[in-house]
Enzyme design. Structure first.
Site, mmCIF file in Angstrom:
data_model
loop_
_atom_site.group_PDB
_atom_site.id
_atom_site.type_symbol
_atom_site.label_atom_id
_atom_site.label_comp_id
_atom_site.label_asym_id
_atom_site.label_seq_id
_atom_site.Cartn_x
_atom_site.Cartn_y
_atom_site.Cartn_z
ATOM 1 N N LYS A 275 56.276 13.438 -27.397
ATOM 2 C CA LYS A 275 57.238 13.635 -26.355
ATOM 3 C C LYS A 275 56.998 14.057 -24.682
ATOM 4 C CE LYS A 275 61.536 12.883 -25.678
ATOM 5 N NZ LYS A 275 62.729 11.977 -26.543
HETATM 6 P P1 NAD Z 1 70.073 9.612 -19.411
HETATM 7 O O1 NAD Z 1 70.023 10.208 -18.292
HETATM 8 O O2 NAD Z 1 70.088 8.449 -19.209
HETATM 9 O O3 NAD Z 1 71.833 9.968 -19.180
HETATM 10 C C1 NAD Z 1 72.506 11.600 -19.607
HETATM 11 C C2 NAD Z 1 73.565 11.735 -19.186
HETATM 12 O O4 NAD Z 1 74.463 12.674 -19.375
HETATM 13 C C3 NAD Z 1 73.967 11.531 -17.667
HETATM 14 O O5 NAD Z 1 74.692 10.805 -18.016
HETATM 15 C C4 NAD Z 1 74.596 13.644 -16.954
HETATM 16 O O6 NAD Z 1 75.090 12.659 -16.527
HETATM 17 C C5 NAD Z 1 74.416 13.620 -17.873
HETATM 18 N N1 NAD Z 1 74.487 14.901 -18.277
HETATM 19 C C6 NAD Z 1 73.696 15.962 -17.867
HETATM 20 N N2 NAD Z 1 73.945 17.397 -18.080
HETATM 21 C C7 NAD Z 1 75.430 17.151 -18.506
HETATM 22 C C8 NAD Z 1 75.849 18.034 -18.662
HETATM 23 N N3 NAD Z 1 75.521 19.257 -19.033
HETATM 24 N N4 NAD Z 1 77.950 17.518 -19.021
HETATM 25 C C9 NAD Z 1 77.812 16.330 -19.248
HETATM 26 N N5 NAD Z 1 77.107 16.018 -19.097
HETATM 27 C C10 NAD Z 1 75.135 15.420 -18.517
HETATM 28 O O7 NAD Z 1 69.984 10.268 -21.226
HETATM 29 P P2 NAD Z 1 69.733 9.950 -21.622
HETATM 30 O O8 NAD Z 1 68.164 8.347 -21.996
HETATM 31 O O9 NAD Z 1 71.232 8.791 -22.117
HETATM 32 O O10 NAD Z 1 70.027 10.328 -23.206
HETATM 33 C C11 NAD Z 1 71.152 11.902 -23.333
HETATM 34 C C12 NAD Z 1 70.460 12.163 -24.694
HETATM 35 O O11 NAD Z 1 70.078 11.031 -25.784
HETATM 36 C C13 NAD Z 1 69.000 12.563 -23.851
HETATM 37 O O12 NAD Z 1 69.689 14.334 -25.344
HETATM 38 C C14 NAD Z 1 67.887 12.206 -25.101
HETATM 39 O O13 NAD Z 1 66.995 13.244 -25.487
HETATM 40 C C15 NAD Z 1 68.824 11.561 -26.532
HETATM 41 N N6 NAD Z 1 68.393 9.968 -26.660
HETATM 42 C C16 NAD Z 1 67.844 9.015 -25.884
HETATM 43 C C17 NAD Z 1 67.086 7.769 -26.176
HETATM 44 C C18 NAD Z 1 67.427 7.093 -25.696
HETATM 45 O O14 NAD Z 1 66.886 5.583 -25.715
HETATM 46 N N7 NAD Z 1 67.563 6.799 -23.906
HETATM 47 C C19 NAD Z 1 67.413 7.522 -27.805
HETATM 48 C C20 NAD Z 1 67.223 8.850 -28.385
HETATM 49 C C21 NAD Z 1 67.873 10.310 -27.748
#
Ligand code: NAD
Length: 439
Positions: free
Chosen positions: A129
């Site tokens: 990561k």
């Molecule tokens: P992103 O940046 O696209 O979206 C994050 C979202 O969370 C945004 O809508 C933001 O407004 C919201 N957010 C942030 N803080 C918040 C809070 N306190 N309360 C409510 N909403 C809040 O990120 P993402 O890629 O969707 O990732 C989200 C999670 O999924 C992370 O834990 C990431 O590690 C995990 N993840 C992502 C992927 C991927 O392919 N992008 C894959 C596996 C896991």
């Protein structure tokens, strides 16, 4: 080790007892959670002490400080990280996060979870990561591009299609991956599409990658709901987070006939017991950067969303959202961990006692890395698969892992989280034993 997450400053120790961090920061709490989960699985497996200390710590850690010129002519020095937790099963794989709270402990935890995730769903990768401590929402596109290209330059020699392959995570997207791919390609003098996944399709990205994590979340919810005798059609759902993972999950569940009743993002949230118009909210989010204030909805905050009487609660934002302090409020039948580490270890026994079935993160959100593997495989073979092929393979691969987790949980009488970690750690341990110690 159960951490009281609001107040604890317990040092996180390596097996020799040397403190490696404190749990005073969000990153420290995430690392404490990852190590607690590892220790529980290592105890369950009776893992030998030498192997235990190999797997408990990251193999390589890079901290990179570099200057970035702001639009106003000033220069900031920012800090970036890349941690490769383990590469016994293949090249390191894992996302890049651009977030103000990104620190080394956070990246260590997320890298370790990537190792287990890749092993659990059986893709031939190790875990990594990375990230930069910054707020991409406060930066212009020009500043973001400059930061990304300089970070990619600093990562030269660390990342590559055979060594370490980044992907999008919180605060990064396909455009950021395109800049990294272009920077590395410029330095090498030829296109290197396989250096990152989650790229735009026009430059070697895969169809299905942008929805892959959400699609995987939906497949694991469907399979879990079926085991519980719950119909997805008409099931009520609440979703925290409306980014790459949360938006796709909410939209695909809505398309599958579920009723999404509440969504929150970092600014605020919306609630409608009769069901939200998810595609309309997605358009609003793209225009305003938040769903908050959408017409014909009531405002809702995270704690109220967590406590809603819904069938499925999807956590798709950040780590440490459900803790010992609020786990007792969760009334959902299924808690789907779209985010990494959203549930603190102190919450797990409370959820279990209350009959909440948790789909653990390393299973639930593995759709992203599965399709990243497909993207990387397509790049290496110079082939392009169809969306049907991608989703068919994704479904088979994530459902095989889901079945393995539920079967193991039943056979060993443990939680799905412990079962998932046990399967994954066993695979990494086997690979490590087979490779032996060098020299
Ligand atoms: P992103 O940046 O696209 O979206 C994050 C979202 O969370 C945004 O809508 C933001 O407004 C919201 N957010 C942030 N803080 C918040 C809070 N306190 N309360 C409510 N909403 C809040 O990120 P993402 O890629 O969707 O990732 C989200 C999670 O999924 C992370 O834990 C990431 O590690 C995990 N993840 C992502 C992927 C991927 O392919 N992008 C894959 C596996 C896991």
């Amino acid at each position: 080790m159960t951490m009281d997450h609001a107040t604890t400053t317990t040092p996180v120790s390596d097996p020799a007892g040397t403190p490696t961090s404190t749990a005073a920061t969000a990153g420290g709490r995430a690392l404490a959670a990852a190590l607690t989960q590892f220790d529980a699985a290592a105890d369950h497996l009776g893992l030998e002490p030498g192997l235990r200390s190999v797997l408990r710590q990251p193999q390589r850690e890079h901290t990179l400080r570099f200057p970035v010129k702001r639009d106003d002519g000033t220069t900031d020095v920012v800090t970036g990280y890349r941690v490769q937790h383990n590469v016994a099963r293949g090249p390191a794989k894992g996302g890049l996060r651009f977030h103000p709270h990104t620190d080394l402990d956070d990246v260590r935890a997320l890298a370790m979870w990537m190792t287990w995730k890749c092993a659990l769903v059986d893709v031939p990768f190790g875990g990594a990561k990375g990230g930069v401590t910054c707020d991409p929402h406060e930066m212009s596109l020009k500043e973001l591009e400059a930061l990304t290209r300089r970070f990619a330059t600093e990562l030269e020699g660390i990342i590559g299609p055979d060594s370490d392959i980044p992907a999008p995570d919180v605060g990064t997207n396909a455009q950021v991956m395109a800049w990294i791919m272009d920077t590395v390609s410029m330095h090498r003098g030829y296109s290197v599409p396989g250096v990152v996944t989650g790229k735009p399709i026009a430059i070697g990205g895969s169809v299905g990658r942008s929805d892959a994590t959400g699609q995987g979340v939906v497949y694991t919810i469907e399979a879990t709901a079926a085991r519980l005798g719950l119909e997805l059609q008409g099931a009520t759902v609440a979703v925290q987070g409306f980014g790459n993972v949360g938006e796709a999950t909410a939209r695909l569940l809505h398309e599958a006939g579920a009723k999404v009743v509440a969504i929150t993002d970092v600014v605020g949230g919306v609630h409608d017991p009769d069901g939200l118009d998810v595609p309309r909210l997605a358009r609003r989010f793209r225009e305003h950067g938040t769903v908050a204030g959408a017409p014909d909805t009531h405002a809702i905050d995270n704690e109220t969303l967590f406590a809603l009487d819904v069938d499925v609660l999807v956590l798709a934002a950040l780590e440490g959202q459900i803790t010992a302090a609020n786990a007792g409020n969760v009334r959902a039948r299924i808690l789907a961990e779209g985010a990494n580490g959203p549930t603190d270890p102190g919450a797990d026994p409370i959820l279990r006692a209350n009959g909440v079935t948790v789909i653990p993160d390393i299973l639930c959100n593995a759709g992203g890395v599965i399709v990243s593997y497909f993207e990387w495989a397509q790049n290496r073979s110079a082939l392009a698969w169809t969306l049907d092929e991608i989703n068919g393979r994704l479904r088979r691969q994530i459902l095989a892992a889901t079945d393995a987790v539920w079967d193991r949980a039943g056979a060993d009488g443990v939680t799905p989280r412990l079962a998932a970690h046990a399967i994954a750690i066993e695979r990494v341990a086997d690979a490590t034993r087979l490779r032996g110690l060098y020299p």
